[in-house]
Design a protein around this motif. Structure first.
Motif, mmCIF file in Angstrom:
data_model
loop_
_atom_site.group_PDB
_atom_site.id
_atom_site.type_symbol
_atom_site.label_atom_id
_atom_site.label_comp_id
_atom_site.label_asym_id
_atom_site.label_seq_id
_atom_site.Cartn_x
_atom_site.Cartn_y
_atom_site.Cartn_z
ATOM 1 N N LYS A 65 -25.557 -118.470 26.266
ATOM 2 C CA LYS A 65 -26.028 -119.256 25.118
ATOM 3 C C LYS A 65 -27.537 -119.119 24.968
ATOM 4 C CE LYS A 65 -27.635 -123.183 25.070
ATOM 5 N NZ LYS A 65 -28.939 -123.784 24.677
ATOM 6 N N ILE A 66 -28.254 -119.182 26.077
ATOM 7 C CA ILE A 66 -29.710 -119.035 26.037
ATOM 8 C C ILE A 66 -30.078 -117.652 25.481
ATOM 9 C CG2 ILE A 66 -31.792 -118.779 27.443
ATOM 10 C CD1 ILE A 66 -30.587 -120.837 29.357
ATOM 11 N N GLY A 67 -29.380 -116.638 25.955
ATOM 12 C CA GLY A 67 -29.674 -115.278 25.517
ATOM 13 C C GLY A 67 -29.384 -115.019 24.053
ATOM 14 N N THR A 68 -28.382 -115.698 23.501
ATOM 15 C CA THR A 68 -28.014 -115.451 22.111
ATOM 16 C C THR A 68 -28.606 -116.452 21.130
ATOM 17 O OG1 THR A 68 -25.944 -116.685 22.392
ATOM 18 C CG2 THR A 68 -25.858 -114.295 22.709
ATOM 19 N N LYS A 69 -28.676 -117.723 21.528
ATOM 20 C CA LYS A 69 -29.137 -118.768 20.607
ATOM 21 C C LYS A 69 -30.445 -119.421 21.022
ATOM 22 C CE LYS A 69 -24.428 -119.875 19.288
ATOM 23 N NZ LYS A 69 -23.386 -120.871 19.280
ATOM 24 N N GLY A 70 -30.858 -119.219 22.264
ATOM 25 C CA GLY A 70 -32.084 -119.841 22.745
ATOM 26 C C GLY A 70 -31.829 -121.237 23.295
ATOM 27 N N PHE A 71 -32.897 -121.942 23.537
ATOM 28 C CA PHE A 71 -32.824 -123.299 24.080
ATOM 29 C C PHE A 71 -32.683 -124.307 22.950
ATOM 30 C CE2 PHE A 71 -35.245 -120.927 27.293
ATOM 31 C CZ PHE A 71 -34.514 -121.229 28.428
#
Length: 79
Positions: A65-71
């Motif tokens: 999720k972090i890699g695709t959408k960020g924090f």
């Protein structure tokens, strides 16, 4: 240390942590915990020695999720 180095090392630590078993919530750096806690709401977690354990599959989904959408929260990388 410049800002990019701090960011790179901090995020690199998150990925190294994915190889650890078990992954404890307290293992995750404070600046990232709010995002992780938001992500794991409603999931079934276990406790070990009074600490919250996050399953490797769930942790890896969070990293994805972090890699695709960020924090979901603004991260303060100032040290």
């Amino acid at each position: 240390m410049d800002g990019l180095t701090v960011i790179s090392e901090s995020i690199g630590y998150l990925y190294k942590l994915s190889n650890k078993t078990p992954i404890l919530l307290d293992d995750v750096q404070k600046e990232f915990r709010a995002d992780l806690q938001s992500f794991i709401i409603g999931e079934t977690l276990t406790m070990q020695n009074g600490q919250i354990v996050i399953g490797n599959n769930l942790y890896n989904k969070w990293l994805e999720k972090i890699g695709t959408k960020g924090f979901d929260y603004e991260i303060d990388f100032k040290k």
